[in-house]
Scaffold this motif. Sequence first.
Motif, PDB file in Angstrom:
ATOM      1  N   THR A 196       0.932  -1.667  -0.101  1.00 17.57           N
ATOM      2  CA  THR A 196       0.162  -0.352   0.091  1.00 17.57           C
ATOM      3  C   THR A 196       1.224   1.139  -0.152  1.00 17.57           C
ATOM      4  N   GLN A 197       1.907   1.266   0.268  1.00 12.48           N
ATOM      5  CA  GLN A 197       3.037   2.641   1.094  1.00 12.48           C
ATOM      6  C   GLN A 197       3.508   2.591  -0.303  1.00 12.48           C
ATOM      7  N   ASN A 199       0.927   4.123  -3.048  1.00 12.52           N
ATOM      8  CA  ASN A 199       0.775   5.056  -2.639  1.00 12.52           C
ATOM      9  C   ASN A 199       2.360   6.777  -3.415  1.00 12.52           C
ATOM     10  N   LYS A 209       1.279   9.055  -6.287  1.00 16.43           N
ATOM     11  CA  LYS A 209       1.661  10.715  -5.868  1.00 16.43           C
ATOM     12  C   LYS A 209       2.762  11.129  -6.753  1.00 16.43           C
ATOM     13  N   ASP A 233      -2.667  10.802   0.822  1.00 19.56           N
ATOM     14  CA  ASP A 233      -2.869   9.358   0.331  1.00 19.56           C
ATOM     15  C   ASP A 233      -4.122   9.194  -0.574  1.00 19.56           C
ATOM     16  N   ARG A 234      -3.304   7.818  -1.761  1.00 18.18           N
ATOM     17  CA  ARG A 234      -4.518   7.561  -2.564  1.00 18.18           C
ATOM     18  C   ARG A 234      -5.123   6.361  -2.407  1.00 18.18           C
ATOM     19  N   ILE A 235      -4.564   5.448  -1.960  1.00 16.77           N
ATOM     20  CA  ILE A 235      -5.018   4.599  -2.146  1.00 16.77           C
ATOM     21  C   ILE A 235      -4.634   3.144  -0.599  1.00 16.77           C
ATOM     22  N   TYR A 236      -5.846   2.455   0.234  1.00 23.42           N
ATOM     23  CA  TYR A 236      -5.543   2.290   1.865  1.00 23.42           C
ATOM     24  C   TYR A 236      -6.102   0.950   1.613  1.00 23.42           C
ATOM     25  N   SER A 270     -10.851   7.496  -3.614  1.00 23.97           N
ATOM     26  CA  SER A 270      -9.583   6.577  -3.058  1.00 23.97           C
ATOM     27  C   SER A 270      -9.720   5.616  -3.916  1.00 23.97           C
ATOM     28  N   GLN A 327      -7.146   6.973 -11.513  1.00 21.20           N
ATOM     29  CA  GLN A 327      -6.376   6.160 -10.658  1.00 21.20           C
ATOM     30  C   GLN A 327      -6.076   4.807 -10.394  1.00 21.20           C
TER      31      GLN A 327
END
Length: 202
Positions: A10-11, A14, A18, A27-30, A46, A111
């Motif tokens: 995830t990081q 992201n 970005k 943040d774009r994804i969780y 998102s 996205q």
Amino acid sequence: MLHSVLEFLTQEINGFIKLKVGDPSQDRIYLSGVTNETGIAIPDQSLGLSLINIEEERTAKEQQSKFINSVGKVEKRNPEILLNLYVLITANFQNKAQLNDTDDYVEGLKQLSYAIAFFQSKNVFTPENSPAMAGFDPNLKKIVVELYSYSFEQLYNFWSVVGAKYLPSVLYKIKTIQIQENAIQESGDPIEQIFLNSLHKS
């Protein structure tokens, strides 16, 4: 271990998105479930990364259970478990936060395309090419991510089970995650000599 893999990916996604959109603050994804008791669990506007299945990898399963440790003792441990993770990346762009009835469909597809482009550019992660891995779990040695295609019937069944209308999404298979707790079942000295009784009764 599982949470470390998914938090790391995830990081990484992201960071990639970005850079693409030129906005390092948002943040774009969780890491999120697809749904909860109130509906879609992924924050509006998102992407969501969700674990939807765990599969044991049996073809390369280690069968050996006894090992010689550093001091020459025999230890018995259960063989490691190898897992494949199935992860869904979903675009939830419905403008609910803005109280707008129109779906921002095109932005969601954009996205989602960024997430696909990320794994196209890099689908094998090691501590050498991704130093951040060590910060999540020092036992992570290698993560391999591949696009996984499923049929329209499987797609329909999944969204029916989660109880939500279809949202643009893509499914990935993450291979192969090793789980080894190294819990010792038995310990003892190794067998070094075998004596045979060669006496026979007359």
